[in-house]
Design a protein around this motif. Structure first.
Motif, short mmCIF file in Angstrom:
data_model
loop_
_atom_site.label_atom_id
_atom_site.label_comp_id
_atom_site.label_asym_id
_atom_site.label_seq_id
_atom_site.Cartn_x
_atom_site.Cartn_y
_atom_site.Cartn_z
N ASN A 1 0.95 -1.30 0.08
CA ASN A 1 -0.16 0.11 -0.02
C ASN A 1 0.90 1.26 0.12
O ASN A 1 0.58 2.30 -0.55
CB ASN A 1 -1.10 -0.18 1.38
N ASP A 2 2.11 1.25 0.73
CA ASP A 2 2.97 2.32 0.85
C ASP A 2 3.47 2.61 -0.59
O ASP A 2 3.69 3.81 -0.83
CB ASP A 2 4.19 2.09 1.65
N LYS B 1 10.32 6.05 -4.89
CA LYS B 1 9.80 6.26 -3.41
C LYS B 1 11.00 5.79 -2.76
O LYS B 1 11.75 4.72 -3.12
CB LYS B 1 8.86 5.18 -3.42
N MET C 1 12.00 3.79 0.83
CA MET C 1 11.52 3.24 2.01
C MET C 1 12.47 3.02 3.16
O MET C 1 13.57 2.54 2.85
CB MET C 1 10.99 1.87 1.42
#
Length: 411
Positions: A186-187, A210, A212
């Protein structure tokens, strides 16, 4: 390498601050996702052997990949290479790994269209995987299996043209680890749903760039919860980097160890453990179906505190690096414990007896070494093949020395 540990609860260095390596569970999931979506970058990756094995396997171009003792890598990489079109890979491992079942995951991948062959014994590694496009999307699994089988399928699902609809049959094991996988997806804006026993992951061919950041490992934190529980009243140890609302199921340690006299306080990304003076408990009863990896730490803490415990939901421990239930029974009995085990439970009778200078066999299992180490606060103890901790926590013995543990190498 055998290590003798000698210390005393009065001499633990108080107010110590340790930075624990990133979560192995989160790191290995993100490493696989980064291999599928290269515009992901990862910070605070675990320095464990398991994560090193994952990185090497995902970076290399070898036809035969030996993952040694790393069960997570065997499961995750089986799914990963099943979707690597025009590549054929053989996954193998240690003798113990060849005894650990893989059939349920292989059958699930075959339902999706994967081509996987057993090279020695049916249902066990080594396996030969011929990567190809998987067009099927519906698959079912027994819900009681290791969550790593389930997560392996979920992690590759976004790259499948139709995603995955996974039906779990029966009572689900290790739900927090499944939710961790879904939260990471979901991130990355990979859409998922988890309703009753059906999990869906929708296709997502590309994701945005992204960064993380991996939270520190809660399983590794468990040994410091144990140390504080066995130390003198008022002892404090601060650990980082941790989240109060963690994705990791083993964050259940906070509530479990509160029952054993350890209060936990959060300040930003720091977590401070404090030994309370009003601890009273005769027997600890827990269902660890969702958090089996902390069972060894808990039962050893109970022995050190002189209390009993009855732990259930432990069926997955029999197919770990060793049969952990049988290993616990043997080693705790050496220490003088009255302990019994079944296929999914463990019962320890309260006792204040701990035999000194016992040699604890580790069975190539990192958690056996680390779970028993805190008992040095009560009696001198010898940990055999202590280097096995590198599988998940290479800095463990140095961190214990910094706390005041006397550690010496012996024959």
């Amino acid at each position: 390498m055998n290590l003798k540990l000698i210390t005393n609860s009065q001499f633990i260095i108080d107010n110590s601050h340790l930075k624990i390596t990133g979560s192995k569970s989160e790191s290995n999931r993100l490493l696989l996702l980064r291999a599928l979506f290269p515009n992901i970058s990862i910070e605070n990756i675990s320095n464990s052997d398991d994560s090193e094995v994952m990185q090497m396997a995902l970076r290399g171009n070898e036809e035969i990949i030996d993952i040694h003792h790393t069960g997570t890598a065997m499961r995750f990489l089986t799914a990963f290479f099943a979707v690597q079109e025009n590549r054929t890979v053989t996954l193998t491992g240690s003798p113990r790994m060849k005894e650990r079942p893989i059939k349920i995951l292989v059958e699930a991948l075959r339902q999706l269209g994967a081509k996987i062959e057993y090279l020695e014994n049916e249902g066990f590694p080594p396996i030969k995987i011929t990567g190809q496009k998987l067009s099927q999307s519906k698959v079912s699994l027994p819900a009681s299996i290791s969550s790593q089988y389930i997560s392996a399928l979920l992690l590759i699902a976004g790259k499948l043209e139709n995603g995955i609809e996974l039906t779990l049959e029966g009572e689900i094991t290790s739900v927090p680890y499944i939710k961790m996988t879904l939260a990471l997806l979901n991130d990355l804006k990979i859409h998922t749903s988890f309703e009753e026993n059906v999990i869906k992951v929708f296709p997502k061919p590309e994701i945005e760039t992204k960064v993380m950041t991996v939270e520190s490992d809660w399983s590794s934190a468990s040994y410091f919860f144990s140390i504080v529980a066995l130390a003198k009243d008022g002892t404090t140890i601060t650990l980082s980097s941790y989240k109060e609302n963690s994705l990791q199921g083993d964050s259940a340690l906070v509530e479990i160890y509160k029952k054993m006299g350890v209060e936990t306080h959060f300040d930003g990304n720091k977590m401070t453990l404090v030994k309370q003076s009003n601890f009273k408990l005769e027997t600890l009863n827990l269902d660890l179906n969702s958090t089996p990896d902390i069972a060894q730490t808990i039962v050893v803490t109970c022995l050190g505190l002189g209390i009993g415990c009855h732990l259930t939901g432990l069926h997955t421990l029999k197919i770990k690096e060793t049969d952990r239930l049988e290993a616990l029974r043997i080693e705790l009995t050496k220490l003088g414990a009255n302990i019994s085990v079944t296929n999914d439970s463990l019962t320890l009778v309260p006792s204040n007896r701990i035999n000194p200078d016992v040699k604890i066999a580790t069975y190539n299992d990192h958690r056996m070494a680390m779970a028993f180490a805190p008992l040095a606060l009560k009696e001198p103890i010898i940990i055999e093949n202590a280097e096995v901790v590198s599988k998940s926590f290479p800095d463990f013995w140095n961190d214990l020395k910094s706390l005041g543990f006397g550690i010496s190498e012996i024959d």
